[in-house]
Write an enzyme that holds these catalytic residues in place. Structure first.
Site, PDB file in Angstrom:
ATOM      1  N   TYR A 196      -1.970  -0.447  10.471  1.00 55.25           N
ATOM      2  CA  TYR A 196      -1.889  -0.691   8.913  1.00 55.25           C
ATOM      3  C   TYR A 196      -0.697  -0.267   8.090  1.00 55.25           C
ATOM      4  CZ  TYR A 196      -3.813  -1.255   4.360  1.00 55.25           C
ATOM      5  OH  TYR A 196      -3.986  -1.217   2.962  1.00 55.25           O
ATOM      6  N   SER A 231       1.027  -1.261   0.016  1.00 51.78           N
ATOM      7  CA  SER A 231       0.027   0.010   0.036  1.00 51.78           C
ATOM      8  C   SER A 231       0.743   1.323  -0.047  1.00 51.78           C
ATOM      9  CB  SER A 231      -0.905   0.108   1.352  1.00 51.78           C
ATOM     10  OG  SER A 231      -1.389   1.493   1.333  1.00 51.78           O
TER      11      SER A 231
HETATM   12  P1  NDP Z   1     -11.328  -6.377   0.027  1.00 51.26           P
HETATM   13  O1  NDP Z   1     -11.600  -6.152   1.437  1.00 51.26           O
HETATM   14  O2  NDP Z   1     -12.212  -5.723  -0.696  1.00 51.26           O
HETATM   15  O3  NDP Z   1     -10.778  -7.864  -0.196  1.00 51.26           O
HETATM   16  C1  NDP Z   1      -9.898  -8.738   0.271  1.00 51.26           C
HETATM   17  C2  NDP Z   1      -9.752 -10.078  -0.185  1.00 51.26           C
HETATM   18  O4  NDP Z   1      -8.613 -10.601   0.666  1.00 51.26           O
HETATM   19  C3  NDP Z   1     -10.982 -10.603  -0.143  1.00 51.26           C
HETATM   20  O5  NDP Z   1     -10.852 -11.764  -1.404  1.00 51.26           O
HETATM   21  C4  NDP Z   1     -10.791 -11.811   1.186  1.00 51.26           C
HETATM   22  O6  NDP Z   1     -11.224 -12.827   1.295  1.00 51.26           O
HETATM   23  C5  NDP Z   1      -9.203 -11.856   1.071  1.00 51.26           C
HETATM   24  N1  NDP Z   1      -8.812 -11.927   2.544  1.00 51.26           N
HETATM   25  C6  NDP Z   1      -8.879 -11.239   3.437  1.00 51.26           C
HETATM   26  N2  NDP Z   1      -8.433 -11.991   4.475  1.00 51.26           N
HETATM   27  C7  NDP Z   1      -8.185 -13.167   4.209  1.00 51.26           C
HETATM   28  C8  NDP Z   1      -7.503 -14.209   4.912  1.00 51.26           C
HETATM   29  N3  NDP Z   1      -7.170 -14.102   6.221  1.00 51.26           N
HETATM   30  N4  NDP Z   1      -7.475 -15.393   4.271  1.00 51.26           N
HETATM   31  C9  NDP Z   1      -7.790 -15.242   2.750  1.00 51.26           C
HETATM   32  N5  NDP Z   1      -8.186 -14.516   2.415  1.00 51.26           N
HETATM   33  C10 NDP Z   1      -8.362 -13.204   3.016  1.00 51.26           C
HETATM   34  O7  NDP Z   1      -9.630  -5.454  -0.041  1.00 51.26           O
HETATM   35  P2  NDP Z   1      -8.915  -4.826  -1.309  1.00 51.26           P
HETATM   36  O8  NDP Z   1      -9.300  -5.636  -2.470  1.00 51.26           O
HETATM   37  O9  NDP Z   1      -9.390  -3.558  -1.072  1.00 51.26           O
HETATM   38  O10 NDP Z   1      -7.710  -5.096  -0.952  1.00 51.26           O
HETATM   39  C11 NDP Z   1      -6.818  -6.040  -1.292  1.00 51.26           C
HETATM   40  C12 NDP Z   1      -5.284  -5.714  -0.809  1.00 51.26           C
HETATM   41  O11 NDP Z   1      -4.911  -4.492  -1.372  1.00 51.26           O
HETATM   42  C13 NDP Z   1      -5.160  -5.561   0.500  1.00 51.26           C
HETATM   43  O12 NDP Z   1      -3.850  -6.283   0.784  1.00 51.26           O
HETATM   44  C14 NDP Z   1      -5.251  -4.369   0.930  1.00 51.26           C
HETATM   45  O13 NDP Z   1      -4.485  -4.100   2.109  1.00 51.26           O
HETATM   46  C15 NDP Z   1      -4.469  -3.745  -0.279  1.00 51.26           C
HETATM   47  N6  NDP Z   1      -4.806  -2.197  -0.600  1.00 51.26           N
HETATM   48  C16 NDP Z   1      -6.154  -1.770  -0.763  1.00 51.26           C
HETATM   49  C17 NDP Z   1      -6.209  -0.660  -0.865  1.00 51.26           C
HETATM   50  C18 NDP Z   1      -7.729   0.042  -1.178  1.00 51.26           C
HETATM   51  O14 NDP Z   1      -7.860   1.231  -1.042  1.00 51.26           O
HETATM   52  N7  NDP Z   1      -8.655  -0.630  -1.385  1.00 51.26           N
HETATM   53  C19 NDP Z   1      -5.009   0.469  -0.885  1.00 51.26           C
HETATM   54  C20 NDP Z   1      -4.049  -0.102  -0.810  1.00 51.26           C
HETATM   55  C21 NDP Z   1      -3.567  -1.394  -0.564  1.00 51.26           C
HETATM   56  P3  NDP Z   1     -12.579 -13.476   2.028  1.00 51.26           P
HETATM   57  O15 NDP Z   1     -13.714 -12.022   1.702  1.00 51.26           O
HETATM   58  O16 NDP Z   1     -12.957 -14.647   1.559  1.00 51.26           O
HETATM   59  O17 NDP Z   1     -12.044 -13.372   3.391  1.00 51.26           O
END
Ligand code: NDP
Length: 237
Positions: free
Chosen positions: A146, A132
């Protein structure tokens, strides 16, 4: 568009948001794709039906479950470690267990998954971790924990790039800024504050992040390693 036909790709955390866009992007380019999820069974099943990717339930916070899924996919060409959680708020009030869970998912899991993938990864493989821009810049209160997880990713990719470079394996982080997803909706209460820090005042679309992942995974990116690829509309500028 790079052609990934015949390539073996694993996306950790692919059921929703950025991860789902990455699954779609690699499938559209012909790769064999598997993705993990923790709780979103219906979303995962729908994405698997839509794309033909393989959905695997595995909680990234469970190291043994995680590494056994990675090992079970055999010789990978690409692993994208996307799963992440966000815990924000006054550190004096945050639940310490929630903070530790975030560290497990955002820091410990990427490290162990990357190492496990590298054990049997094909030459010229690609390890991509979704960090991020908050690893570089945390411009408001409540994001210390975070931010620490995403700064940790920076050190990890730099180090692992040197560990695996002799096999042509590259290790990079993608550092998105605000990106429209369940975690950070474009219409959410923090949107205007976040846009105020940006040169391009909008959330990114998950597809824009997926496009960068596809570039880093492709044959033209073989000299990009140990790097932080920021895609943030100028949030960190
Ligand atoms: P979402 O919350 O929309 O999606 C998260 C995804 O990660 C889901 O598919 C979820 O699956 C999976 N996930 C979460 N926890 C676990 C776990 N313990 N084990 C396996 N899978 C898991 O998040 P984003 O798409 O926004 O974020 C994706 C990545 O991008 C993250 O690393 C986030 O920190 C990073 N990021 C996001 C930003 C943003 O503005 N959106 C900005 C910068 C970085 P499930 O629902 O099945 O748990």
């Amino acid at each position: 568009m790079n052609d990934f036909t015949g390539k073996n790709v694993l996306v950790l955390g692919g059921s929703r948001g950025i991860g789902a866009a990455i699954v779609r992007r690699f499938r559209a380019a012909g790769a064999a794709v598997a993705f993990t999820y923790a709780g979103s069974r219906d979303a995962a099943a729908a994405l698997a039906d839509e794309t033909g990717a393989t959905a695997i339930q595995a909680n990234s916070a469970d190291r043994d479950a995680l590494t056994s899924v990675v090992a079970g996919r055999g010789a990978l060409d690409v692993i994208v470690i996307n799963a992440g959680t966000l815990v924000m708020g006054n550190p004096l009030d945050l639940d310490p267990d929630a903070v530790d869970h975030m560290i497990d998912v955002n820091v410990r899991a990427p490290y162990h998954a990357a190492v496990e993938a590298a054990r049997r990864m094909n030459a010229d493989g690609r390890i991509i971790v979704i960090g991020s821009v908050n690893g570089d810049r945390m411009p408001f209160a409540g994001g210390a924990a975070y931010a620490l997880t995403k700064s940790a990713v920076q050190g990890m990719v730099r180090g692992l790039a040197r560990d695996f470079g002799d096999r042509g394996i590259t290790v990079n982080a993608i550092q998105p800024g605000p990106t429209d997803s369940d975690m950070n909706p474009a219409e959410g209460p923090m949107a205007a504050t976040m846009h105020s820090f940006m040169a391009i005042k909008r959330h990114a679309r998950p597809e824009e992040i997926a496009e960068l992942a596809a570039y880093l995974a492709g044959p033209h990116a073989g000299m990009i390693t140990g790097s932080l690829q920021t895609i943030d509309g100028g949030f960190g500028a």
